[in-house]
Design an enzyme around this catalytic site. Structure first.
Site, PDB file in Angstrom:
ATOM      1  N   ARG A  32      -7.461   4.044 -10.731  1.00 42.44           N
ATOM      2  CA  ARG A  32      -5.891   3.501 -10.912  1.00 42.44           C
ATOM      3  C   ARG A  32      -5.277   4.256 -12.172  1.00 42.44           C
ATOM      4  O   ARG A  32      -5.639   3.997 -13.271  1.00 42.44           O
ATOM      5  CB  ARG A  32      -6.144   1.848 -11.595  1.00 42.44           C
ATOM      6  N   GLN A  50      -4.818   1.245   2.247  1.00 42.51           N
ATOM      7  CA  GLN A  50      -3.255   1.679   1.770  1.00 42.51           C
ATOM      8  C   GLN A  50      -3.413   3.058   1.348  1.00 42.51           C
ATOM      9  O   GLN A  50      -4.174   3.561   0.507  1.00 42.51           O
ATOM     10  CB  GLN A  50      -2.883   0.817   0.813  1.00 42.51           C
ATOM     11  N   ARG A  55      -7.276  10.171  -0.924  1.00 39.53           N
ATOM     12  CA  ARG A  55      -7.778   9.584  -2.763  1.00 39.53           C
ATOM     13  C   ARG A  55      -9.069   9.030  -2.896  1.00 39.53           C
ATOM     14  O   ARG A  55      -9.453   8.481  -3.974  1.00 39.53           O
ATOM     15  CB  ARG A  55      -6.647   8.505  -3.184  1.00 39.53           C
ATOM     16  N   HIS A 128       0.864  10.768  -6.516  1.00 38.12           N
ATOM     17  CA  HIS A 128       1.005   9.516  -7.180  1.00 38.12           C
ATOM     18  C   HIS A 128       0.932   9.631  -8.697  1.00 38.12           C
ATOM     19  O   HIS A 128      -0.040   8.760  -9.118  1.00 38.12           O
ATOM     20  CB  HIS A 128       0.108   8.377  -6.687  1.00 38.12           C
ATOM     21  N   ASP A 173       9.929  -0.809  -7.367  1.00 34.26           N
ATOM     22  CA  ASP A 173       9.202  -0.159  -6.344  1.00 34.26           C
ATOM     23  C   ASP A 173      10.158   0.570  -5.399  1.00 34.26           C
ATOM     24  O   ASP A 173      10.742  -0.279  -4.574  1.00 34.26           O
ATOM     25  CB  ASP A 173       8.406  -1.161  -5.777  1.00 34.26           C
ATOM     26  N   GLU A 232       6.631   9.590  -8.430  1.00 32.88           N
ATOM     27  CA  GLU A 232       5.872  10.125  -7.471  1.00 32.88           C
ATOM     28  C   GLU A 232       6.608  11.019  -6.601  1.00 32.88           C
ATOM     29  O   GLU A 232       7.612  10.689  -5.836  1.00 32.88           O
ATOM     30  CB  GLU A 232       5.159   8.933  -6.738  1.00 32.88           C
TER      31      GLU A 232
HETATM   32  C1  BG6 Z   1       3.428   2.860  -5.135  1.00 33.51           C
HETATM   33  C2  BG6 Z   1       3.978   1.932  -3.882  1.00 33.51           C
HETATM   34  O1  BG6 Z   1       3.345   4.242  -4.740  1.00 33.51           O
HETATM   35  O2  BG6 Z   1       2.101   2.480  -5.325  1.00 33.51           O
HETATM   36  C3  BG6 Z   1       3.687   0.497  -4.274  1.00 33.51           C
HETATM   37  O3  BG6 Z   1       5.395   2.205  -3.860  1.00 33.51           O
HETATM   38  C4  BG6 Z   1       2.428   0.331  -4.496  1.00 33.51           C
HETATM   39  O4  BG6 Z   1       4.346  -0.218  -3.124  1.00 33.51           O
HETATM   40  C5  BG6 Z   1       1.791   1.082  -5.674  1.00 33.51           C
HETATM   41  O5  BG6 Z   1       2.137  -1.123  -4.876  1.00 33.51           O
HETATM   42  C6  BG6 Z   1       0.215   1.135  -5.655  1.00 33.51           C
HETATM   43  O6  BG6 Z   1      -0.451   1.052  -4.774  1.00 33.51           O
HETATM   44  P1  BG6 Z   1      -2.094   0.923  -4.809  1.00 33.51           P
HETATM   45  O7  BG6 Z   1      -2.685   1.244  -3.310  1.00 33.51           O
HETATM   46  O8  BG6 Z   1      -2.643   2.071  -5.709  1.00 33.51           O
HETATM   47  O9  BG6 Z   1      -2.307  -0.294  -5.533  1.00 33.51           O
END
Ligand code: BG6
Length: 265
Positions: A32, A50, A55, A128, A173, A232
């Protein structure tokens, strides 16, 4: 190296990247913060986690950090398809991720190669980047004026940005499309200015979870949202379409153009 996530970048001993105090480094979930590498999917994915597997996959260190003749420091990482990636996405691929550290600059050069003789592959790619900021409400982002964006906080509705500089004062977002190659991010509090220069990344995602969403994220502190801003660079609103035997290249340069007046922490 798991996820090829850059977790720290210091300029004159000043950290530029945000990493949550609750971030997990066990290699099982994405870190994170820092700069996670999003591939081959941006957002929710029916085949896997997701934001894809890059990653959370172990990368190879092709070339350990090395000082070049001109003083730059270079490191190269690579990722190839393997049993784990093919279980979600049955394509062959080879990614080269070259990082160059220069005074006040960090360069990211990405190459994705499709070695297949017959299969075309389509994917998303995004860096990201979590910037560490003194107060997100007092950050200004240039380069978005006039751009169309998808607002994920409003059921993916499309809008056009009317502001010369964008500030973030609530859950944000947004996927801005066809953004220019350069954004300047100013921390009004410290006066620091960072340039993001991108090549072959047509989109820019701006994200901050704010208070309520931050509470829903297990590895993100409830009080941390004012200190991060995600800007990003990505190829996400339309996929990269990569024909057999061809390669895609994209890059990003982060550059501190004014250091500003920041207390050293
Ligand atoms: C962003 C997305 O890039 O990443 C968001 O646009 C998302 O929708 C965020 O919540 C974090 O994603 P994750 O999977 O790292 O919790």
């Amino acid at each position: 190296m798991c996820g090829a996530t850059v977790v720290s970048w210091r300029v004159n001993n000043q950290e530029q990247l945000f990493v949550s105090k609750l971030a997990s480094f066990d290699g099982k979930k994405a870190i994170r913060g820092g700069i996670p590498f999003v591939f081959p999917q941006f957002g929710p994915w029916s085949f896997g986690a997701q934001h894809g597997f890059a990653r959370i996959t172990r990368w190879n260190l092709e070339r350990p950090p090395e000082r070049l003749h001109n003083g730059d420091v270079e490191a190269i990482f690579s990722l190839m398809d393997n049993e784990f990636t093919r279980s979600m996405w049955n394509y062959q691929f080879r990614i080269t991720y070259r990082l160059i550290l220069r005074e006040k600059e960090l360069h990211f050069h990405i190459g994705v190669y499709n070695p297949s003789k017959e299969l075309t592959m389509t994917f998303n790619l995004l860096l990201h980047t979590y910037l560490k900021v003194p107060d997100v409400r007092r950050c200004q982002i240039t380069g978005l004026h006039g751009c169309t964006f998808m607002d994920k906080t409003r059921n993916d509705a499309m809008y056009q940005e009317g502001r010369e500089v964008v500030t973030v004062n609530e859950w944000t977002d947004r996927i801005y499309q066809h953004t220019p190659q350069e954004h300047i991010i100013t921390n009004v509090v410290s006066g620091r200015k960072m340039r993001i220069h991108k090549y072959n990344f047509p989109d820019t995602v701006i994200w901050n979870p704010w208070i309520d969403k931050a509470r829903e994220i297990g590895d993100f502190g409830d009080d941390e949202f004012p200190n991060m801003l995600c800007v990003e660079a990505g190829h996400v609103s339309s996929p990269v379409i990569l024909l057999p035997g061809t390669a895609f290249e994209a890059s990003q340069i982060l550059q501190i153009i004014i250091e500003g007046n920041v207390s050293r922490k």
